[in-house]
Design an enzyme around this catalytic site. Structure first.
Site, PDB file in Angstrom:
ATOM      1  N   ASN A  83       0.818  -1.219   0.000  1.00  0.00           N
ATOM      2  CA  ASN A  83       0.000   0.000   0.000  1.00  0.00           C
ATOM      3  C   ASN A  83       0.849   1.267   0.000  1.00  0.00           C
ATOM      4  O   ASN A  83       1.953   1.292   0.546  1.00  0.00           O
ATOM      5  CB  ASN A  83      -0.940   0.023   1.201  1.00  0.00           C
ATOM      6  CG  ASN A  83      -2.046  -1.018   1.068  1.00  0.00           C
ATOM      7  OD1 ASN A  83      -2.116  -1.746   0.075  1.00  0.00           O
ATOM      8  ND2 ASN A  83      -2.898  -1.085   2.057  1.00  0.00           N
ATOM      9  N   ILE A  84       0.305   2.313  -0.551  1.00  0.00           N
ATOM     10  CA  ILE A  84       1.058   3.555  -0.708  1.00  0.00           C
ATOM     11  C   ILE A  84       1.512   4.128   0.631  1.00  0.00           C
ATOM     12  O   ILE A  84       2.567   4.760   0.727  1.00  0.00           O
ATOM     13  CB  ILE A  84       0.222   4.599  -1.486  1.00  0.00           C
ATOM     14  CG1 ILE A  84       1.115   5.765  -1.923  1.00  0.00           C
ATOM     15  CG2 ILE A  84      -0.988   5.041  -0.682  1.00  0.00           C
ATOM     16  CD1 ILE A  84       0.422   6.699  -2.902  1.00  0.00           C
ATOM     17  N   LYS A  85       0.735   3.900   1.700  1.00  0.00           N
ATOM     18  CA  LYS A  85       1.108   4.461   3.008  1.00  0.00           C
ATOM     19  C   LYS A  85       2.396   3.850   3.537  1.00  0.00           C
ATOM     20  O   LYS A  85       3.122   4.471   4.304  1.00  0.00           O
ATOM     21  CB  LYS A  85      -0.015   4.252   4.013  1.00  0.00           C
ATOM     22  CG  LYS A  85      -0.323   2.798   4.312  1.00  0.00           C
ATOM     23  CD  LYS A  85      -1.492   2.655   5.267  1.00  0.00           C
ATOM     24  CE  LYS A  85      -1.805   1.181   5.530  1.00  0.00           C
ATOM     25  NZ  LYS A  85      -2.973   1.014   6.414  1.00  0.00           N
ATOM     26  N   GLY A  86       2.696   2.606   3.168  1.00  0.00           N
ATOM     27  CA  GLY A  86       3.975   1.996   3.495  1.00  0.00           C
ATOM     28  C   GLY A  86       4.181   1.654   4.954  1.00  0.00           C
ATOM     29  O   GLY A  86       3.239   1.359   5.692  1.00  0.00           O
TER      30      GLY A  86
END
Length: 270
Positions: A142-145
């Site tokens: 996911n982009i949030k990492g």
């Protein structure tokens, strides 16, 4: 999809700087004090406590002090034991799986993929079997990492297909084929009765049966209970353990899938 060969990169201190032998540290240096916890299939009483101390003695903890005992169900007791061991350990003999690739910046990752693959690198990820713990796979994809690093979705040259939890192996294989996946990332947290081992070997066998030789996507598995040196035994290309960051995974994918010498040799934290 054979990983390229590059010099080992390590964050570990030089072996010459490590003491030859060490003992556990509790109250003072070299006292050998350790604390262990375990469960015995016994109801909580004096006999159970004696059995716990007997076990501790057979483990080499002497003298052993029982510091906690609590029933955790019908016929089971949980114990915590504290005491001293005589054993010495030799850190220099420990075998460590060292990172053999440099850590790349986001810009380096995107540039290498765009310049040398000339298309997006396709990654399919999932938790397979009955595993419903998506925190690990989401942290990577996911982009949030995770740990201040953006996940693989953040990289414009990486296409991420996150299938989520409890994905059946045949469905994973079929989706990877449909997406023409370069790599398949699988997360396994549930380890009861070695479920993570059985699921991984089954997944590996399914991919190698479904794809022609040399066309199998890169198979990458992660989870807190895997031994990082067991990739060959489990039939996968790479295993990542606890604490792995998205940047490490992305850098590995470039290392393994981009032609040798295509990615910049500049690294951060190497």
């Amino acid at each position: 999809m054979t990983p390229t060969s590059t010099p080992a990169v390590t964050d570990f201190p030089d072996v010459a700087e490590i003491p030859k032998v060490v003992r556990p540290y509790g109250d003072q240096t070299g006292d050998g004090m350790v604390q262990v916890s375990f469960t015995l299939p016994l109801p909580h009483d004096k006999r159970a406590e004696g059995a716990a101390l007997q076990l501790a003695g057979k483990m080499g903890i002497e003298p052993a002090l029982l510091v906690h005992a609590k029933p955790i169900g019908d016929g089971f007791t949980f114990f915590v034991v504290y005491g001293s061991v005589k054993h010495l350990v030799e850190p220099g003999l420990v075998e460590v799986v060292e990172r053999e690739f440099p850590l790349l910046s986001g810009k380096e990752i995107n540039t290498a993929i765009k310049r040398h693959l000339r298309r997006k690198l396709v990654v399919v990820g999932a938790c397979i079997g009955t595993d419903a713990h998506t925190v690990g796979i989401d942290a990577i994809l996911n982009i949030k990492g995770f740990a201040g690093e953006k996940g693989l979705e953040y990289h414009r040259e990486i296409k991420v297909v996150n299938l989520g939890a409890q994905v059946l192996v045949p469905d994973l294989v079929e989706r990877a084929r449909a997406e023409k996946a370069d790599a398949v990332l699988v997360s396994q947290v549930v380890t009861q009765r070695d479920a993570h081992i059985h699921n991984t070997t089954a997944m590996s066998a399914a991919f190698r049966e479904a794809f022609p030789a040399g066309k199998v996507p890169l198979l990458v598995v992660g989870g807190p209970r895997f031994e990082e040196g067991s990739a060959a035994t489990l039939g996968v290309d790479r295993i990542f353990g606890r604490g792995t960051t998205p940047g490490e995974v992305a850098s590995y994918l470039v290392h393994a899938l981009v032609p040798q010498g295509a990615a910049t040799s500049h690294s951060k934290g190497a």
